[in-house]
Design an enzyme around this catalytic site. Sequence first.
Site, PDB file in Angstrom:
ATOM      1  N   CYS A 150       0.832  -1.200   0.000  1.00  0.00           N
ATOM      2  CA  CYS A 150       0.000   0.000   0.000  1.00  0.00           C
ATOM      3  C   CYS A 150       0.865   1.248   0.000  1.00  0.00           C
ATOM      4  CB  CYS A 150      -0.874   0.007   1.243  1.00  0.00           C
ATOM      5  SG  CYS A 150      -1.767  -1.528   1.485  1.00  0.00           S
ATOM      6  N   ARG A 168       3.353   1.431  -5.778  1.00  0.00           N
ATOM      7  CA  ARG A 168       3.459   0.577  -4.596  1.00  0.00           C
ATOM      8  C   ARG A 168       2.303  -0.404  -4.488  1.00  0.00           C
ATOM      9  NH1 ARG A 168       6.741   2.050  -0.621  1.00  0.00           N
ATOM     10  NH2 ARG A 168       5.448   0.966   0.901  1.00  0.00           N
ATOM     11  N   TRP A 181      -3.083  -2.476  -1.677  1.00  0.00           N
ATOM     12  CA  TRP A 181      -2.755  -3.766  -2.252  1.00  0.00           C
ATOM     13  C   TRP A 181      -3.294  -4.776  -1.258  1.00  0.00           C
ATOM     14  CZ3 TRP A 181       0.876  -7.956  -1.394  1.00  0.00           C
ATOM     15  CH2 TRP A 181       1.051  -8.767  -2.512  1.00  0.00           C
ATOM     16  N   ASN A 207      -0.835   0.826   6.206  1.00  0.00           N
ATOM     17  CA  ASN A 207      -0.074  -0.048   5.298  1.00  0.00           C
ATOM     18  C   ASN A 207       0.554  -1.130   6.168  1.00  0.00           C
ATOM     19  OD1 ASN A 207       1.644  -1.311   3.530  1.00  0.00           O
ATOM     20  ND2 ASN A 207       3.206   0.293   3.628  1.00  0.00           N
ATOM     21  N   GLY A 208       0.190  -2.376   5.937  1.00  0.00           N
ATOM     22  CA  GLY A 208       0.764  -3.457   6.751  1.00  0.00           C
ATOM     23  C   GLY A 208      -0.281  -4.500   7.080  1.00  0.00           C
ATOM     24  N   GLU A 248      16.937 -14.273 -14.139  1.00  0.00           N
ATOM     25  CA  GLU A 248      16.421 -12.897 -14.110  1.00  0.00           C
ATOM     26  C   GLU A 248      15.636 -12.584 -15.385  1.00  0.00           C
ATOM     27  OE1 GLU A 248      15.638  -8.898 -13.092  1.00  0.00           O
ATOM     28  OE2 GLU A 248      15.871 -10.792 -12.012  1.00  0.00           O
ATOM     29  N   LYS A 295      11.700 -11.393 -15.506  1.00  0.00           N
ATOM     30  CA  LYS A 295      11.247 -10.160 -16.158  1.00  0.00           C
ATOM     31  C   LYS A 295      10.084 -10.457 -17.114  1.00  0.00           C
ATOM     32  CE  LYS A 295      12.561  -7.567 -14.012  1.00  0.00           C
ATOM     33  NZ  LYS A 295      13.297  -8.044 -12.907  1.00  0.00           N
ATOM     34  N   GLU A 301       6.884 -11.401 -15.056  1.00  0.00           N
ATOM     35  CA  GLU A 301       6.196 -10.402 -14.241  1.00  0.00           C
ATOM     36  C   GLU A 301       5.559  -9.278 -15.035  1.00  0.00           C
ATOM     37  OE1 GLU A 301       8.513  -8.217 -11.376  1.00  0.00           O
ATOM     38  OE2 GLU A 301      10.359  -8.655 -12.441  1.00  0.00           O
ATOM     39  N   HIS A 333      18.221 -32.950 -18.024  1.00  0.00           N
ATOM     40  CA  HIS A 333      17.654 -33.665 -16.870  1.00  0.00           C
ATOM     41  C   HIS A 333      16.157 -33.389 -16.717  1.00  0.00           C
ATOM     42  CE1 HIS A 333      21.797 -34.558 -15.904  1.00  0.00           C
ATOM     43  NE2 HIS A 333      22.055 -33.273 -16.057  1.00  0.00           N
ATOM     44  N   LYS A 375       5.861  -2.840  -5.801  1.00  0.00           N
ATOM     45  CA  LYS A 375       7.295  -2.539  -5.861  1.00  0.00           C
ATOM     46  C   LYS A 375       8.031  -2.992  -4.612  1.00  0.00           C
ATOM     47  CE  LYS A 375      10.949  -0.936  -7.809  1.00  0.00           C
ATOM     48  NZ  LYS A 375      11.519  -1.749  -8.858  1.00  0.00           N
TER      49      LYS A 375
HETATM   50  C1  AGP Z   1      11.571  -7.619  -9.443  1.00  0.00           C
HETATM   51  O1  AGP Z   1      11.380  -7.089 -10.677  1.00  0.00           O
HETATM   52  C2  AGP Z   1      10.443  -7.569  -8.542  1.00  0.00           C
HETATM   53  N1  AGP Z   1       9.941  -6.284  -8.390  1.00  0.00           N
HETATM   54  C3  AGP Z   1      10.670  -8.262  -7.213  1.00  0.00           C
HETATM   55  O2  AGP Z   1      11.031  -9.579  -7.463  1.00  0.00           O
HETATM   56  C4  AGP Z   1      11.728  -7.621  -6.306  1.00  0.00           C
HETATM   57  O3  AGP Z   1      12.989  -7.835  -6.818  1.00  0.00           O
HETATM   58  C5  AGP Z   1      11.628  -8.246  -4.917  1.00  0.00           C
HETATM   59  O4  AGP Z   1      10.353  -7.976  -4.408  1.00  0.00           O
HETATM   60  C6  AGP Z   1      12.703  -7.729  -3.973  1.00  0.00           C
HETATM   61  O5  AGP Z   1      12.530  -6.377  -3.755  1.00  0.00           O
HETATM   62  P1  AGP Z   1      13.677  -5.546  -3.030  1.00  0.00           P
HETATM   63  O6  AGP Z   1      14.893  -5.604  -3.869  1.00  0.00           O
HETATM   64  O7  AGP Z   1      13.120  -4.171  -2.930  1.00  0.00           O
HETATM   65  O8  AGP Z   1      13.887  -6.166  -1.673  1.00  0.00           O
END
Ligand code: AGP
Length: 617
Positions: free
Chosen positions: A2, A27, A75, A101-102, A490, A494, A497, A513, A612
């Site tokens: 949030c 966020r 969120w 938020n939490g 990675e 990408k 997501e 395997h 984020k």
């Molecule tokens: C990556 O593109 C994502 N946003 C997510 O996996 C992110 O890397 C992960 O939540 C870790 O976030 P941080 O680096 O802020 O701890």
Amino acid sequence: MCGIVGYIGHRDAYPIVIEGFRRLEYRGYDSAGIALFDGTDLKICKTKGKVADLEERSDKEITKTGNVGIGHTRWATHGVPNDVNSHPHLSNSGDLVIIHNGIIENYDSLKQELISRGYTFQSDTDTEVLINLIEDVKKQENVKLGHAVQIALNQVIGAYAIAVFDKNKPEEVVVARLGSPLAIGIGENEDEFFIASDASPFLEYTKNAVYLEDEEMAVIRFHKGIKVRKIKDDSLVPTYVQELQLNLEQIEKGGYEHFMLKEIHEQPKAITDTYRGRLLRNEAIIKMAGVEDNMKKFLNANRIIIVACGTSWHAGLVAEYIFEDLARIPVEVEYASEFRYRNPVITENDVLIAISQSGETADTLAAIKLAKSKGAFVFGVCNVVGSSIARETHAGAYTHAGPEIGVASTKAFTTQITVLTLMALRLARAKGTISSSDFRQHLLELEMIPKKVEKALESDSIIKQIADIYKNSTNCLYLGRGYNFPVALEGALKLKEISYIHAEGYPAAEMKHGPIALIDENMPIVVIATKKGHYEKVVSNIQEIKSRKGKIIGIVTEGDVQVKELADHVIEVPETLESLSPLLTTIPLQLLSYHIAVLLNKNVDQPRNLAKSVTVE
Ligand code: AGP
């Protein structure tokens, strides 16, 4: 997670809160709401959907006047995204209003207690329970709002950043935090105050900020200033005002269509900013205060444990290769969420490196606290200055990527690798596990990386064409060996997501395997096949795929011939040392996923179901 924004001062709060939302929308974004007080009326407007939906509804439902306002983008954690569950929430009397938020973990037992005392609830949220608990304390104990919040929070288990105000005392807002971030912006001559999850919503108004620490609360009084107190015992805490080094331009799109594309193109500068003042090639030295001041800890460490989540975890994997390869220090890379509950063996001779862009990821923060409780030395690699993880660790090094707004992490990844590479080189130098010529060559090559990233970015139009060919794929495999295995992971993350296409990364040799069974003419396979490292072995992996009609997109070193003959498409990157190659091979993978998502009309900067920074576990 949030986003919360608030204002108390002489201006109208509505436009400040709404504009603040836009800066925080990355966020969390399944609903939004605002509460305004204009001296007479407490007006609340909230809705499922985006900030734009809230604006539309506010136009119809409320007058937008009022010098006190608190707002929230949500969120969902407790209760599905809908109008009733969106914030702000009111207490039963309608006097107290809260944004949060939490997660309140013991909200159900608190709720049952309140129900037994006649309280009723509109929503399924933990937040509505908290505001009624505060109201109940205020009534039972006959105390002021600040004190009621303090007493109530001492009954709560969980994480929170909250802002609360009482319509009967509108010149005062009470805020508090545990686990979730909260910053307070202080206007010139203290005649107005801004509240937010991070500084971006109030940057255009003030650069003076107070970051609340964990288990702290503050009573903000219009014309009277701020009092910060410890939640546990109500003791006063000196107010530490920081001057922010951030500027507005840094958090705008700068002419790019998306923040993600802007951030991909910012990597040459971000990497340069990250090694500036640390990589001194002429003197052939690396200078990092956090490492220098704790060199003994690093050199005497039994091992280095790296904890992180998501993309930061992938950066940790690259670090494992370079720390073991160059500095000969054993490294273990752990998912923070597993590490914190696995009852891991940790001793005071261990060094833990926690990697996090946001510096607010709950699982990583918890892993840090666990390691500290076992006596380990904890070093943080963060991007957000003043974030919780930056403050929780014993020492650290910032990545200087600048604000990363796109949810899909890009420049944070390459700057994390840059910091970790500098650390490994420094430790290798200190341990004498790298020759002077090798060390100098690494410094030279690292200094050339930004220019080589610029070169790699020039393949953008070729990558867009390849993206157009494979945009309708339902699956995709990413393969790499050695330093480029984490890059394959990675690349897959990408694509997943932001385009929602299922993708997996694998060590190229692991294919035989199992995953090779997935390959047919419909399966695109991205293979990182740069010259240094295990080139010949990767070429034979490509032949195995070819013989099963897989479609190969090869990430190759400029001038490559062999893979060009085998692959359906190749994307060239400049040559560099194998240990530095992840900083280049990542770039085409970022652009490929970006273009596929754009071609599929996805919300690239705010992909569904993602946020984020993940401040709850
Ligand atoms: C990556 O593109 C994502 N946003 C997510 O996996 C992110 O890397 C992960 O939540 C870790 O976030 P941080 O680096 O802020 O701890």
